[in-house]
Scaffold this motif. Sequence first.
Motif, short mmCIF file in Angstrom:
data_model
loop_
_atom_site.label_atom_id
_atom_site.label_comp_id
_atom_site.label_asym_id
_atom_site.label_seq_id
_atom_site.Cartn_x
_atom_site.Cartn_y
_atom_site.Cartn_z
N VAL A 128 0.86 -1.18 0.00
CA VAL A 128 0.00 0.00 0.00
C VAL A 128 0.90 1.23 0.00
N LYS A 129 0.61 2.18 -0.87
CA LYS A 129 1.41 3.41 -0.86
C LYS A 129 0.59 4.64 -1.15
N PRO A 130 0.97 5.74 -0.51
CA PRO A 130 0.32 7.01 -0.84
C PRO A 130 0.65 7.36 -2.29
N VAL A 131 -0.27 8.05 -3.00
CA VAL A 131 0.00 8.34 -4.41
C VAL A 131 1.15 9.32 -4.58
N SER A 132 1.35 10.21 -3.60
CA SER A 132 2.53 11.05 -3.74
C SER A 132 3.39 10.92 -2.49
N GLY A 133 4.68 11.04 -2.71
CA GLY A 133 5.63 10.80 -1.64
C GLY A 133 6.86 10.21 -2.26
N SER A 134 7.95 10.27 -1.53
CA SER A 134 9.18 9.68 -2.05
C SER A 134 10.02 9.20 -0.87
N TRP A 135 11.20 8.69 -1.19
CA TRP A 135 12.13 8.17 -0.20
C TRP A 135 11.53 6.99 0.57
N GLY A 136 10.52 6.34 -0.03
CA GLY A 136 9.93 5.16 0.61
C GLY A 136 8.95 5.48 1.73
N ARG A 137 8.66 6.77 1.93
CA ARG A 137 7.78 7.15 3.04
C ARG A 137 6.36 6.64 2.82
N GLY A 138 5.84 5.96 3.82
CA GLY A 138 4.46 5.49 3.76
C GLY A 138 4.25 4.25 2.93
N VAL A 139 5.32 3.76 2.30
CA VAL A 139 5.21 2.55 1.48
C VAL A 139 5.20 1.35 2.44
N THR A 140 4.07 0.62 2.46
CA THR A 140 3.84 -0.38 3.51
C THR A 140 3.58 -1.75 2.91
N LYS A 141 4.24 -2.77 3.47
CA LYS A 141 3.99 -4.14 3.00
C LYS A 141 2.95 -4.78 3.90
N MET A 142 1.90 -5.29 3.32
CA MET A 142 0.85 -5.97 4.06
C MET A 142 1.08 -7.47 3.93
N ALA A 143 1.69 -8.06 4.98
CA ALA A 143 2.04 -9.48 4.92
C ALA A 143 0.80 -10.35 5.08
N ASN A 144 -0.16 -9.87 5.88
CA ASN A 144 -1.37 -10.65 6.13
C ASN A 144 -2.51 -9.71 6.53
N ALA A 145 -3.70 -10.29 6.74
CA ALA A 145 -4.87 -9.47 7.04
C ALA A 145 -4.69 -8.67 8.33
N GLU A 146 -3.93 -9.22 9.28
CA GLU A 146 -3.70 -8.48 10.52
C GLU A 146 -2.95 -7.18 10.27
#
Length: 284
Positions: A128-146
Amino acid sequence: DQVLLSVTMLRPEEKLLLGALRAEGLTARPLLMEDLAEVVAGRTDGGPPALAVIRNLSHRDAVSVSRRLEYAGVTTLNRSSVIEACNDKGLQSLLFARHGIPHPVTRHAFSYDQVRSAVAELGMPAVVKPVSGSWGRGVTKMANAECVEAWAGGRESADAGGKLFPVVVQEYVDKPGHDLRVVVVGRTPVVAIQRVSEDWRTNTHLGARVQRVEVTAEIDKLCQQVVDVLGPGFYGVDLVEDRAAGELLVLEVNANPEFAKSSAEHGVDVAGLYAAYVAEQVAS
Ligand code: ADP
Ligand code: ZN
Ligand code: MG
């Protein structure tokens, strides 16, 4: 000929660019936001600018300045419409899909429930990532439903107006422990760098180590596809290798890439190449 360099501040990149533009025989000067009023009023010392290079740090300023200059009749690099597309991962994704550029499968979400259903549809892990942003900020890996609930739960109640949206939800690309950053000047990929990282996010701001690699035919082809869609310009193209498919995907295109550190380490004079391209545009 006068060339403006629109900046928030002079980072090493902009200092290199100013020097390189002057070495091309151009009259280059920095343009701060507060100088814009005089320029659009046609009151520029040294005559009307032939071109403006846009290097503002803030996405909002970069779009605002380039649009105002274009409306005043000044060509900008990159063009405002290109900066706008590059500053929005959702828009980029739509362009890539429409033009058949290989890209991770991407969904657009405008609510928490749409994030939940997109993650469920694409399968986990998902990104999941915000549409704008850089340097990896807010870029999140969702490993599972939790993970999804932990991510949403922390935000949903605080973000009543849904200010976070839109976001993009992407398939997680199982890449080797690195990705590629390619700098494109005009139509030409001038240098490719592998970013090696322990973190799944390979941004240099998060500590990735860099190493120069050859611009292969596959890299070149993807960059040509990007340039065919966005037009010639100055880009940092991020590529990831899908290990299972054995092919490269275009992850995103940056319209204001940093290059000072890699130029010094890899002996490619990116500023000089960009300045030569600018001089060509001014002459034509
Ligand atoms: P930013 O604009 O913050 O650099 P990116 O979309 O480039 O955002 O994501 C940052 C890093 O996270 C990428 O360089 C890449 O290493 C990793 N990453 C992003 N999206 C994916 C994905 N869908 N699959 C695998 N890795 C990803
Ligand atoms: Zn980015
Ligand atoms: Mg990136």
